[in-house]
Design an enzyme around this catalytic site. Structure first.
Site, mmCIF file in Angstrom:
data_model
loop_
_atom_site.group_PDB
_atom_site.id
_atom_site.type_symbol
_atom_site.label_atom_id
_atom_site.label_comp_id
_atom_site.label_asym_id
_atom_site.label_seq_id
_atom_site.Cartn_x
_atom_site.Cartn_y
_atom_site.Cartn_z
ATOM 1 N N ALA A 132 0.844 -1.193 -0.175
ATOM 2 C CA ALA A 132 -0.306 -0.049 -0.063
ATOM 3 C C ALA A 132 0.582 1.487 0.268
ATOM 4 O O ALA A 132 1.896 1.241 0.393
ATOM 5 C CB ALA A 132 -1.026 -0.059 1.095
ATOM 6 N N GLU A 153 -4.486 -4.973 -9.531
ATOM 7 C CA GLU A 153 -5.146 -4.929 -7.750
ATOM 8 C C GLU A 153 -6.296 -4.856 -7.493
ATOM 9 O O GLU A 153 -6.637 -5.763 -6.245
ATOM 10 C CB GLU A 153 -3.382 -3.869 -7.109
ATOM 11 C CG GLU A 153 -2.634 -3.812 -7.444
ATOM 12 C CD GLU A 153 -1.807 -2.948 -7.313
ATOM 13 O OE1 GLU A 153 -0.071 -3.402 -7.218
ATOM 14 O OE2 GLU A 153 -1.862 -2.117 -6.423
ATOM 15 N N LYS A 197 -3.616 3.004 -2.968
ATOM 16 C CA LYS A 197 -1.972 1.833 -3.990
ATOM 17 C C LYS A 197 -2.346 2.822 -5.265
ATOM 18 O O LYS A 197 -3.463 3.583 -5.076
ATOM 19 C CB LYS A 197 -3.205 0.983 -3.663
ATOM 20 C CG LYS A 197 -2.874 -0.052 -2.529
ATOM 21 C CD LYS A 197 -3.282 -1.709 -2.623
ATOM 22 C CE LYS A 197 -2.631 -1.647 -3.130
ATOM 23 N NZ LYS A 197 -1.303 -2.729 -3.680
HETATM 24 C C1 A5P Z 1 1.667 -0.692 -6.452
HETATM 25 O O1 A5P Z 1 0.837 -0.355 -8.163
HETATM 26 C C2 A5P Z 1 1.517 -0.643 -5.349
HETATM 27 O O2 A5P Z 1 -0.322 -0.719 -4.993
HETATM 28 C C3 A5P Z 1 1.762 -1.148 -4.744
HETATM 29 O O3 A5P Z 1 1.395 -2.093 -4.231
HETATM 30 C C4 A5P Z 1 2.076 0.238 -3.859
HETATM 31 O O4 A5P Z 1 2.888 1.874 -4.306
HETATM 32 C C5 A5P Z 1 2.811 -0.075 -2.056
HETATM 33 O O5 A5P Z 1 4.696 -0.523 -3.129
HETATM 34 P P1 A5P Z 1 5.717 -1.054 -1.831
HETATM 35 O O6 A5P Z 1 5.729 -2.078 -1.412
HETATM 36 O O7 A5P Z 1 6.928 -0.702 -3.253
HETATM 37 O O8 A5P Z 1 6.155 1.090 -1.818
#
Ligand code: A5P
Length: 229
Positions: A81, A101, A92
């Site tokens: 997230a 997602e 997200k």
């Molecule tokens: C992807 O589109 C995002 O929803 C990721 O799940 C979110 O940005 C979290 O990413 P990190 O785990 O890299 O922080």
């Protein structure tokens, strides 16, 4: 930070049981989940990847893949997230995978977010922009609709121009200087806007949040409705 993400991803991998059908998220925290999952060699598991990047990594790791056509429901989905609040509403899509997602999270009986404590905020959308996936034709009207709600909006770009999602759409990143007052209402408003494919608001979808710390410890938080293991 990477150790904290590894701790969260590894703890989430421990939730996976033989035979499970999984939703496999996207991002740097989920990358650790995938590594830990592959290392555990749990029998007869398969997952729907939420991005081409996750799909590719699963192939490298030998994690069996499914598509949303194959199953009606998932036992467990795990994803990262960008921000979450005290009610477990989350944003997200920092990595651009928000649509897949959200489809996958909605298919799951249990949706677990893996994150780090710095992602907890009082109000969403203030320090990290809310991504809104749009059909390119609707860029102007959707930008104006977001601005009318107090957001400052930028079209996500890279060196070659507007960033296109895995679905061929564009992303508007909307920052709300005062934070999003009512995320559930904004989610509905955006869903009704022509040309919006989806927003990065995940409302009432998250059952649990696993938070990793740099010392390798984790805290597992559940909504009041979620039964303990
Ligand atoms: C992807 O589109 C995002 O929803 C990721 O799940 C979110 O940005 C979290 O990413 P990190 O785990 O890299 O922080």
């Amino acid at each position: 930070m990477d150790e904290a993400k590894r701790a969260a991803g590894t703890a989430a991998a421990a939730l996976v049981e033989p035979g499970m059908r999984l939703g496999l998220g996207t991002g740097s925290t989920v990358a650790h989940l995938l590594d830990a999952l592959a290392a555990r060699r749990v029998a007869d598991i398969a997952g729907i990847p939420t991005s081409r990047a996750t799909e590719e990594r699963c192939r490298e790791l030998g994690i069996a893949l499914l598509s949303p056509e194959d199953v009606a429901e998932l036992d467990l989905a795990i994803d990262g997230a960008d921000e979450f609040d005290a009610s477990f509403q989350v944003t997200k899509g920092g990595g651009g995978a928000l649509l897949r997602e959200k489809v996958v999270a909605t298919m799951a009986r249990r949706f677990v977010v893996v994150a780090t404590p710095d992602k907890e905020v009082e109000r969403l959308g203030r320090s990290f922009p809310l991504p809104v996936e749009i059909v390119p034709f609707a860029r102007g009207p959707v930008r104006r609709a977001l601005e009318a709600r107090g957001a400052s909006v930028v079209l996500r770009r890279d060196a070659s121009g507007p960033v296109l999602t895995d679905n061929g759409n564009e992303i508007l990143d909307a920052t709300f200087p005062a934070g999003i007052e009512d995320p559930a209402v904004l989610d509905l408003v955006l869903a009704a806007e022509p040309g919006v494919v989806t927003s990065g608001l995940f409302i009432d979808l998250v059952d649990e949040v696993i938070l990793g710390a740099p010392d390798g410890t984790t805290v597992h938080r559940r909504t009041p409705e979620t039964p303990a293991d």
